[in-house]
Design a protein around this motif. Sequence first.
Motif, mmCIF file in Angstrom:
data_model
loop_
_atom_site.group_PDB
_atom_site.id
_atom_site.type_symbol
_atom_site.label_atom_id
_atom_site.label_comp_id
_atom_site.label_asym_id
_atom_site.label_seq_id
_atom_site.Cartn_x
_atom_site.Cartn_y
_atom_site.Cartn_z
ATOM 1 N N ALA A 100 43.886 37.780 46.353
ATOM 2 C CA ALA A 100 45.333 37.792 46.578
ATOM 3 C C ALA A 100 45.736 38.749 47.692
ATOM 4 C CB ALA A 100 46.063 38.172 45.284
ATOM 5 N N ALA A 101 44.822 39.630 48.097
ATOM 6 C CA ALA A 101 45.155 40.538 49.186
ATOM 7 C C ALA A 101 45.254 39.804 50.522
ATOM 8 C CB ALA A 101 44.112 41.642 49.283
ATOM 9 N N HIS A 134 48.329 41.968 42.249
ATOM 10 C CA HIS A 134 49.605 42.632 42.546
ATOM 11 C C HIS A 134 50.051 42.410 43.992
ATOM 12 C CE1 HIS A 134 46.554 45.574 43.862
ATOM 13 N NE2 HIS A 134 47.449 45.943 44.753
ATOM 14 N N MET A 135 49.132 41.894 44.851
ATOM 15 C CA MET A 135 49.481 41.664 46.246
ATOM 16 C C MET A 135 50.235 40.364 46.466
ATOM 17 S SD MET A 135 48.302 44.323 47.830
ATOM 18 C CE MET A 135 48.140 43.875 49.556
ATOM 19 N N LEU A 136 50.335 39.524 45.442
ATOM 20 C CA LEU A 136 51.075 38.267 45.589
ATOM 21 C C LEU A 136 52.554 38.543 45.865
ATOM 22 C CD1 LEU A 136 49.608 36.030 42.724
ATOM 23 C CD2 LEU A 136 49.164 35.844 45.174
ATOM 24 N N ALA A 160 42.937 40.354 38.058
ATOM 25 C CA ALA A 160 42.407 41.714 38.184
ATOM 26 C C ALA A 160 43.284 42.493 39.157
ATOM 27 C CB ALA A 160 40.963 41.695 38.685
ATOM 28 N N THR A 161 43.610 43.761 38.799
ATOM 29 C CA THR A 161 44.482 44.554 39.658
ATOM 30 C C THR A 161 44.242 46.039 39.438
ATOM 31 O OG1 THR A 161 46.777 45.081 40.202
ATOM 32 C CG2 THR A 161 46.319 44.484 37.929
ATOM 33 N N THR A 162 44.440 46.798 40.487
ATOM 34 C CA THR A 162 44.417 48.254 40.374
ATOM 35 C C THR A 162 45.832 48.826 40.298
ATOM 36 O OG1 THR A 162 44.323 48.405 42.793
ATOM 37 C CG2 THR A 162 42.227 48.495 41.609
ATOM 38 N N GLU A 163 46.831 48.000 40.520
ATOM 39 C CA GLU A 163 48.235 48.440 40.525
ATOM 40 C C GLU A 163 49.025 47.608 39.522
ATOM 41 O OE1 GLU A 163 49.355 50.935 42.201
ATOM 42 O OE2 GLU A 163 47.699 51.344 43.582
#
Length: 543
Positions: A100-101, A134-136, A160-163
């Motif tokens: 998603a990035a 979260h980059m979406l 999956a996300t870090t944020e």
Amino acid sequence: MEYRVLARKYRPQSFSDLLGQEVLVRTLNNAFSQGRLAHAFVLTGVRGVGKTTTARIIAKGINCIGSDGNGGSTINPCGVCENCTAIMEDRHVDVMEMDAASRTGVDDIREILDGVRYKPVVARNKVYIIDEVHMLSRNAFNALLKTLEEPPENVKFIFATTEIRKVPVTVLSRCQRFDLKRLKMEDLTNLFSTVCQKENVTIEKDALTALGRAADGSARDGLSLLDQSMALSSGNITAAVVQGMLGNSDRGNILELFEETMSGNLQGALNRLERMHQNGIDPLLIVQDLLEVVHLVTKFKVHPLHIEDSISDFEKQKSVELAKQIPMVQLGRAWQMLLKGIAEVQSSSSPFSALEMLTIRVVYLAEKGEDTSTRMSTEEDQKKKAELSGEEEKPSSAAARSQRVERTIENDGEIENLPTTFGQIVDIFEKKREAIIHANLIEKVKPVKVEAGLMEIEATDDLDKDLTGPIGKLLTEWTGIPWQISLVHSPGEKTLREKMADEECEAKEKAKNDPIVSSVLSSFPGTKVQSVRKIMRRTDSKN
């Protein structure tokens, strides 16, 4: 064959290989065994703890058919069937990973939504793994909502996300959330040790500890550092090799620097800093390491039996010794100064010069608060002597401090002697007409310990916590020596107001026993002694 980095070569292939995620493994184990597997998961955690790896293992467990081709969904995928092999090699037609990035728009999500309508080609379920979800964009999330809430029965989503805070709550409410924990130091060192054995490489225990500390809970970071240290060491990884590679100083060296700094040994601290600078140690890392030492020593100060698995026996022993010797007030101030010093070192055109100036200030703090080198060596002996003799501790350290400072700064002319008792301090504030502080000293302050340059006050609920700053500042200005005013949790004496009330009650009781007063009280029932005053009688002398 092309070399594969350790982080990829030793990536977990089943839940039994996954380290430090017991809650996740237990939940999914029950879900598989009870047939209660959700249609959407969101995995969150810091980098390198196994989010994408966990997503692939879930995809394998959902689609595993067993070595005989007749198996069903399982928490322990076989790893040899066609589906497991294809998923491991990232070439399965029904398990799609999207970054998603780099694909953030609504058009990218539409491709997924178009594919959701069709049944899987070879597997039981289609699995969509969206990394860094979260980059979406907002529109992309909105386009996904309806399908995410009611997907076809053969479709699973794993995010999956870090944020996690950047993911809309409308998405989170449609998923089962798992927070992957940082790996413990013990898990990391065991992992590194196992990998070294398989790679036929020897490694020292201190090197394992240094790598685990640098990994900061991330298995991928740690394995990448281990890979680099293997290439550097040629089969035998030592602590010195790891420290040189990381640009860190030996932790024992940092502890010695901290001890020299807090004991007021400026020359020794600056010489050690110069040697560390010549060895290529980053000044910013030195400040960060000193902060870690202050944090560690403070933990041992408040909890002497604290168990710290991430440090060596030498570090633990040294930290306990320093915790016994350094007052809590100095540890707190050192923490604040070092914390502010990070920004100074980062923004300075000469980071090492900024580090030296920071060290000088911390050393001055140690001298200002207490002659720590004297205190560290004599504090225990003085306490024992006081207990045996029943006498109060002699303020030798305060006398030495006042003698040192008086040589350069003259006292206020109105103050003849340096105050060494609480009553003398109160008299000074009355003399200087500091009415508010004087009233607080009488009404609310319960002194615990008073000596030249130091006053400890019991931290009561009704005491203004901001009072210590002005008291110390004014006493320093008036007496010419630095004053340390500390709030402690030890019980103190009564306030002066309480003492005056006790003295008044005692005087009234004595007055009642006077024959004249007693006769008046008996002659007039209901009469009370309201107050007692001394009468100065003047006798005229005859020539």
